[in-house]
Design an enzyme around this catalytic site. Structure first.
Site, short mmCIF file in Angstrom:
data_model
loop_
_atom_site.label_atom_id
_atom_site.label_comp_id
_atom_site.label_asym_id
_atom_site.label_seq_id
_atom_site.Cartn_x
_atom_site.Cartn_y
_atom_site.Cartn_z
N TYR A 49 54.77 28.35 12.65
CA TYR A 49 53.63 29.24 12.38
C TYR A 49 52.32 28.58 12.83
CZ TYR A 49 49.63 30.97 9.78
OH TYR A 49 48.37 31.40 9.46
N SER B 223 43.20 29.41 12.23
CA SER B 223 43.33 28.87 10.88
C SER B 223 42.96 27.40 10.84
CB SER B 223 44.80 29.04 10.45
OG SER B 223 45.08 28.23 9.36
N LYS C 2 49.39 29.37 16.05
CA LYS C 2 47.91 29.45 15.98
C LYS C 2 47.30 28.59 17.08
CE LYS C 2 47.34 32.29 12.55
NZ LYS C 2 46.98 33.68 12.88
#
Ligand code: UDP
Length: 338
Positions: free
Chosen positions: A148, A123, A152
């Protein structure tokens, strides 16, 4: 013989669109999902769009290594595209272990399967608040602002390190998505957020249909032309197609590095207000919205320099924001039964 691609998390928003494009490109696909954050709506839609009732579907959790072993024993899988992960930023702040355990262990289990080609869905969040826009793949990663986001970054590192240590046995691709929005033009698959949507476009469409009273635009005092944040909104079908180009590059042995990284965006910054105005205009309706305080953690402006993906993958975003917003609205109406 057709090559077979495993799509983990293939019943979700991005996974279902990717499955459609892989099948259209002539790949066999195995879809696996633990259904923790979706129902069968999108998988049923995939079957309708492709006309393929026979797409294998395995309900399983990638944190369960035994289940992963059985999956790889049951199917001859040439490449994996890994989506199976939790994705709610706020929840990850409240329940970090849930996120670290799920998102890291499932990915490590996939790497332990020994599959030689692995694509990870990363992302643009890894760039944090960039000093310079647009961002290239060389732009520095910033420390993550949520568990979160951190998962990634850690998964990116895990893939890079595992490729390095594999002595050429493993190839990896990291796709850094900007803001995926929209739905399939058939309106048979799209985003199905549980509860109150965090993301802008589902909140817009739910407000337009009457499920939400009013959209809050978070901040109109940012240092941008209209005071609202700038993002790179990428059509979900365009984004899905990028995966086909990336998988083909891996399977056709065209990679120049063991692990390659690509920005998947349009290269076009759009403000929140511009997006809202475009939604109203193309769909001929008025949206109830108000300006609200900034949302903690939001960056002011980020958009992609997608040159590398354009040149190396031969992929380019094609759909206009207008078409994408029409598709998003058609999908919302479809799920509302209107
Ligand atoms: N946004 C907003 N209202 C909402 C949801 C999002 O104004 O209800 C804004 C948010 O502040 C950001 C942009 O829309 O500037 C995109 O947010 P989203 O959560 O969709 O994606 P992000 O860029 O945070 O990953």
């Amino acid at each position: 013989m057709k090559k077979c691609v495993l799509v983990s998390g293939g019943a979700g928003f991005i996974g279902s669109h990717v499955t459609v494009e892989l099948i259209a490109a002539g790949y066999d696909v195995v879809v696996a999902d633990n259904m923790s954050n979706c129902d069968m709506t999108c998988f049923e839609g995939v079957k309708k769009i492709t006309g393929r009732e026979d797409i294998p579907f395995v309900k399983m959790d990638f944190c369960d290594m035994e289940a992963v072993r059985q999956l790889f024993a049951a199917y001859r899988i040439d490449a994996v595209i890994h989506f199976a992960a939790f994705k709610a930023v706020g929840e990850s702040v409240e329940q970090p272990l849930k996120y670290y355990k799920n998102n890291l262990i499932s990915f490590m289990n996939i790497l332990e399967s020994g599959c030689p080609n692995v694509l990870f869905s990363s992302s643009a969040t890894v760039y944090g608040e960039p000093e310079k826009v647009p961002v290239t793949e060389q732009s520095p990663r910033q420390s993550a602002t949520s568990p979160y986001g951190n998962t990634k970054q850690i998964c990116e590192d895990i893939l890079q390190d595992t490729v390095k240590a594999s002595g050429g046995k493993l190839r990896g691709i990291l796709l850094r998505y900007f803001n995926p929005i929209g739905a399939h033009p058939s309106a048979l698959i799209g985003e199905l957020p549980r509860g109150v949507p965090n993301n802008l476009v589902p909140f817009i469409t739910q407000t337009a249909i009457g499920k939400r009273e009013c959209l809050s635009i978070f901040g109109n005092d940012y240092p941008t032309a209209d005071g609202t944040c700038l993002r790179d909104y990428i059509d979900i079908v365009d984004l899905a197609k990028a995966h086909v180009f990336a998988v083909r590059r891996m399977l056709d042995d065209k990679m120049e590095q063991g692990c390659e990284v690509y920005n998947i965006g349009t290269g076009r910054p759009v403000s929140v207000l511009e997006l809202v105005n475009a939604f109203e205009k193309v769909n001929g309706l008025k949206l109830n919205y108000k300006f609200a305080p900034r949302r903690p953690g939001d960056v002011t402006a980020i958009w992609a320099d997608p040159t590398l993906a354009n040149e190396k993958l031969g992929w380019k975003a094609e759909r206009s924001v207008e078409d994408t917003l029409k598709a998003a609205w058609a999908w919302e109406k479809h799920i509302a039964g209107k």
